[in-house]
Design a protein around this motif. Structure first.
Motif, PDB file in Angstrom:
ATOM      1  N   VAL A 166      23.571  75.225  66.079  1.00  0.00           N
ATOM      2  CA  VAL A 166      24.962  75.612  65.833  1.00  0.00           C
ATOM      3  C   VAL A 166      25.168  77.101  66.087  1.00  0.00           C
ATOM      4  N   GLY A 167      24.257  77.918  65.560  1.00  0.00           N
ATOM      5  CA  GLY A 167      24.408  79.362  65.725  1.00  0.00           C
ATOM      6  C   GLY A 167      24.303  79.802  67.172  1.00  0.00           C
ATOM      7  N   LYS A 168      23.228  79.393  67.834  1.00  0.00           N
ATOM      8  CA  LYS A 168      23.002  79.830  69.216  1.00  0.00           C
ATOM      9  C   LYS A 168      24.105  79.349  70.153  1.00  0.00           C
ATOM     10  N   ASP A 169      24.456  78.073  70.052  1.00  0.00           N
ATOM     11  CA  ASP A 169      25.391  77.528  71.025  1.00  0.00           C
ATOM     12  C   ASP A 169      26.835  77.952  70.758  1.00  0.00           C
ATOM     13  N   THR A 170      27.154  78.242  69.503  1.00  0.00           N
ATOM     14  CA  THR A 170      28.457  78.853  69.233  1.00  0.00           C
ATOM     15  C   THR A 170      28.511  80.246  69.852  1.00  0.00           C
ATOM     16  N   LEU A 171      27.395  80.975  69.753  1.00  0.00           N
ATOM     17  CA  LEU A 171      27.339  82.306  70.371  1.00  0.00           C
ATOM     18  C   LEU A 171      27.399  82.204  71.891  1.00  0.00           C
ATOM     19  N   VAL A 172      26.823  81.143  72.461  1.00  0.00           N
ATOM     20  CA  VAL A 172      26.907  80.920  73.913  1.00  0.00           C
ATOM     21  C   VAL A 172      28.365  80.805  74.346  1.00  0.00           C
ATOM     22  N   VAL A 173      29.146  80.039  73.594  1.00  0.00           N
ATOM     23  CA  VAL A 173      30.558  79.875  73.922  1.00  0.00           C
ATOM     24  C   VAL A 173      31.292  81.206  73.804  1.00  0.00           C
ATOM     25  N   LEU A 174      30.987  81.969  72.766  1.00  0.00           N
ATOM     26  CA  LEU A 174      31.627  83.284  72.610  1.00  0.00           C
ATOM     27  C   LEU A 174      31.256  84.212  73.758  1.00  0.00           C
ATOM     28  N   LEU A 175      29.998  84.159  74.201  1.00  0.00           N
ATOM     29  CA  LEU A 175      29.580  84.981  75.340  1.00  0.00           C
ATOM     30  C   LEU A 175      30.246  84.508  76.627  1.00  0.00           C
ATOM     31  N   ASP A 176      30.460  83.189  76.742  1.00  0.00           N
ATOM     32  CA  ASP A 176      31.211  82.677  77.894  1.00  0.00           C
ATOM     33  C   ASP A 176      32.609  83.280  77.933  1.00  0.00           C
ATOM     34  N   MET A 177      33.254  83.318  76.785  1.00  0.00           N
ATOM     35  CA  MET A 177      34.605  83.876  76.711  1.00  0.00           C
ATOM     36  C   MET A 177      34.599  85.370  77.020  1.00  0.00           C
ATOM     37  N   LEU A 178      33.614  86.076  76.467  1.00  0.00           N
ATOM     38  CA  LEU A 178      33.510  87.513  76.745  1.00  0.00           C
ATOM     39  C   LEU A 178      33.214  87.740  78.216  1.00  0.00           C
ATOM     40  N   GLY A 179      32.370  86.896  78.781  1.00  0.00           N
ATOM     41  CA  GLY A 179      32.053  87.026  80.195  1.00  0.00           C
ATOM     42  C   GLY A 179      33.261  86.789  81.077  1.00  0.00           C
ATOM     43  N   ALA A 180      34.094  85.813  80.704  1.00  0.00           N
ATOM     44  CA  ALA A 180      35.306  85.548  81.475  1.00  0.00           C
ATOM     45  C   ALA A 180      36.261  86.730  81.411  1.00  0.00           C
ATOM     46  N   ALA A 181      36.285  87.408  80.262  1.00  0.00           N
ATOM     47  CA  ALA A 181      37.189  88.547  80.106  1.00  0.00           C
ATOM     48  C   ALA A 181      36.694  89.782  80.839  1.00  0.00           C
ATOM     49  N   THR A 182      35.359  89.900  81.021  1.00  0.00           N
ATOM     50  CA  THR A 182      34.787  91.103  81.625  1.00  0.00           C
ATOM     51  C   THR A 182      34.257  90.869  83.041  1.00  0.00           C
ATOM     52  N   SER A 254      38.499  74.007  68.183  1.00  0.00           N
ATOM     53  CA  SER A 254      37.781  73.180  69.153  1.00  0.00           C
ATOM     54  C   SER A 254      38.646  72.895  70.375  1.00  0.00           C
ATOM     55  N   PHE A 255      39.916  72.613  70.139  1.00  0.00           N
ATOM     56  CA  PHE A 255      40.813  72.358  71.262  1.00  0.00           C
ATOM     57  C   PHE A 255      40.990  73.618  72.106  1.00  0.00           C
ATOM     58  N   GLY A 256      41.056  74.761  71.459  1.00  0.00           N
ATOM     59  CA  GLY A 256      41.135  76.017  72.204  1.00  0.00           C
ATOM     60  C   GLY A 256      39.906  76.249  73.059  1.00  0.00           C
ATOM     61  N   ILE A 257      38.733  75.932  72.511  1.00  0.00           N
ATOM     62  CA  ILE A 257      37.494  76.051  73.293  1.00  0.00           C
ATOM     63  C   ILE A 257      37.524  75.112  74.489  1.00  0.00           C
ATOM     64  N   GLN A 258      38.007  73.890  74.271  1.00  0.00           N
ATOM     65  CA  GLN A 258      38.083  72.930  75.368  1.00  0.00           C
ATOM     66  C   GLN A 258      39.011  73.425  76.471  1.00  0.00           C
ATOM     67  N   ARG A 259      40.140  73.980  76.091  1.00  0.00           N
ATOM     68  CA  ARG A 259      41.090  74.485  77.090  1.00  0.00           C
ATOM     69  C   ARG A 259      40.494  75.656  77.861  1.00  0.00           C
ATOM     70  N   PHE A 260      39.727  76.500  77.173  1.00  0.00           N
ATOM     71  CA  PHE A 260      39.041  77.599  77.863  1.00  0.00           C
ATOM     72  C   PHE A 260      38.032  77.061  78.859  1.00  0.00           C
ATOM     73  N   GLN A 261      37.227  76.085  78.431  1.00  0.00           N
ATOM     74  CA  GLN A 261      36.231  75.514  79.329  1.00  0.00           C
ATOM     75  C   GLN A 261      36.877  74.759  80.484  1.00  0.00           C
ATOM     76  N   HIS A 262      38.024  74.151  80.224  1.00  0.00           N
ATOM     77  CA  HIS A 262      38.741  73.478  81.300  1.00  0.00           C
ATOM     78  C   HIS A 262      39.211  74.487  82.344  1.00  0.00           C
ATOM     79  N   ALA A 263      39.718  75.632  81.874  1.00  0.00           N
ATOM     80  CA  ALA A 263      40.245  76.647  82.792  1.00  0.00           C
ATOM     81  C   ALA A 263      39.144  77.345  83.584  1.00  0.00           C
ATOM     82  N   THR A 264      37.974  77.522  82.963  1.00  0.00           N
ATOM     83  CA  THR A 264      36.916  78.306  83.610  1.00  0.00           C
ATOM     84  C   THR A 264      35.853  77.450  84.292  1.00  0.00           C
ATOM     85  N   LYS A 265      35.648  76.214  83.793  1.00  0.00           N
ATOM     86  CA  LYS A 265      34.578  75.365  84.329  1.00  0.00           C
ATOM     87  C   LYS A 265      35.066  74.014  84.828  1.00  0.00           C
ATOM     88  N   GLY A 266      36.333  73.707  84.592  1.00  0.00           N
ATOM     89  CA  GLY A 266      36.853  72.406  84.990  1.00  0.00           C
ATOM     90  C   GLY A 266      36.447  71.269  84.075  1.00  0.00           C
TER      91      GLY A 266
END
Length: 383
Positions: A166-182, A254-266
């Protein structure tokens, strides 16, 4: 006979319905992958976590009878072998969408029996039973830690599992979002942490199983002997209405995460790492706790919940075959026309598909109820 705790039946019923919705969305012809359809499938991300939490809640507080546990494990293995044979025959002779030479079929069948897939047929849902067996194989060790009065070993083990799932993979998603922003790829920084994790991809399953047991022990201090009357709400800072609101908040995240992943990864319909994420974990545990507080004996609620709760295994084994058959039926012009008439409306299509899910769910439930009363067949539906 021990009185059934309706909260467990409700939790199992919800989890089973979510499983059917999720698989239906992947394998039918006309499910909407837009916002409306995704709103529904995002809700289903708690299905597997909730199942394992309920299993842990039911099993861990009980005294360990090692002989009974071994017999149960062997029975599950034997029953699964039969079900895998049935499903393999269904795939080859009914589905027939991925024909293969006889030699390849034999090799795929043996792989299927040992935990793999069956060629290209949609049998991946058996991973759940593989994971459950994996938990059963180390259950005596988990039970030993669970019963330790000091709970030091249990806390240490859960801490490691939580951080590396839970900890690592939640951080992975946060890093994905930070990576998309930067405009930098950052999530791979944590990729090598898997090298230090002994439980592999089933670690989060063990986490939900064990925490489910802790929830049961906290809410029924005397164990299963406490029965319905012994159930109590264990949280002081969070009452039940707030817990319900927190579940809604977790769903929104969770829905917000899904929408982010849809926009960035399809990503469509589901969420990458969905079972692992912190919102899913929090929502699952809170949902189990809320279900356990339900004490109603009103027959229109109790009877359906108990009926589904007793037949979740049968529904699980039957539902993919029902979905495949329904998907084939959708090729008929009359049925296809019903769906195609509403393809431009994601909301109407989603509602129409939800109705179809409920019909398939009811059909699988009916078959399971009937067959579990037939001698010689009963074992296939009562594991």
């Amino acid at each position: 006979m021990k009185p059934r705790i309706i909260g467990y039946d409700i939790a199992k019923s919800l989890a089973m319905l979510f499983v059917v919705i999720l698989h239906y969305s992947f394998y039918t012809r006309y499910y909407s992958s837009g916002v409306a359809g995704t709103l529904l499938t995002t809700l289903c991300v708690a299905c597997v976590p909730l199942f394992f939490a309920v299993n842990g809640a039911l099993l861990l507080p009980r005294p360990l009878d090692i002989r009974k546990h071994l017999n149960k494990t062997v029975t599950i293995v034997a029953v699964l072998a039969v079900w895998k044979t049935i499903v393999a025959l269904f795939c080859v002779f009914v589905d027939r969408t991925h024909p293969a030479p006889i030699g390849t079929l034999i090799k795929n069948f043996l792989r299927f029996q040992l935990g793999g897939g069956f060629g290209d047929y949609p049998v991946g849902y058996f991973w759940f039973m593989n994971a459950l067996l994996a938990v059963y194989l180390i259950y005596p060790l988990v039970k030993l830690m669970f019963d330790d009065p000091g709970r030091i070993a249990l806390r240490a083990a859960l801490g490691v599992i939580f951080v590396l799932t839970v900890g690592k993979d939640t951080l992975v998603v946060l890093l994905d979002m930070l990576g998309a922003a930067t405009n930098h790829e950052l999530a791979s920084i944590l990729g090598s942490l898997d090298e230090f994790y002994i439980f592999g991809s089933y670690g989060y399953v063990l986490l939900y199983f064990t925490v489910g047991g802790l929830v049961a022990r906290a809410m029924m201090p005397e164990g299963l002997k406490g029965g319905v009357a012994g159930i109590r709400w264990p949280l002081r800072a969070i009452n039940r209405p707030i817990a319900a609101l927190l579940i809604v908040l977790c769903y929104a995240i969770s829905f917000g995460i899904q929408r982010f992943q849809h926009a960035t990864k399809g990503t469509n319909l589901t969420i990458d790492y969905g079972y692992w994420l912190l919102p899913t974990f929090a929502a699952t545990i809170l949902a189990l706790m809320l279900c356990l507080t339900v004490r109603t004996q009103i027959p229109p609620i109790r009877v359906p919940a108990e009926t589904v709760g007793r037949n979740t295994f049968g529904i699980y084994m039957l539902h993919m075959m029902a979905i495949v058959l329904f998907a084939k039926a959708q090729a008929h012009p009359a049925l296809a026309a019903v769906f195609e008439a509403h393809l431009n409306s994601g909301a109407i299509t989603t509602v129409l598909n939800l109705v179809c899910v409920l019909i398939l769910f009811a059909c699988c439930l009916g078959v399971s109820v009937v067959l579990r009363h037939i001698p010689g067949v009963r074992t296939l539906f009562t594991v």
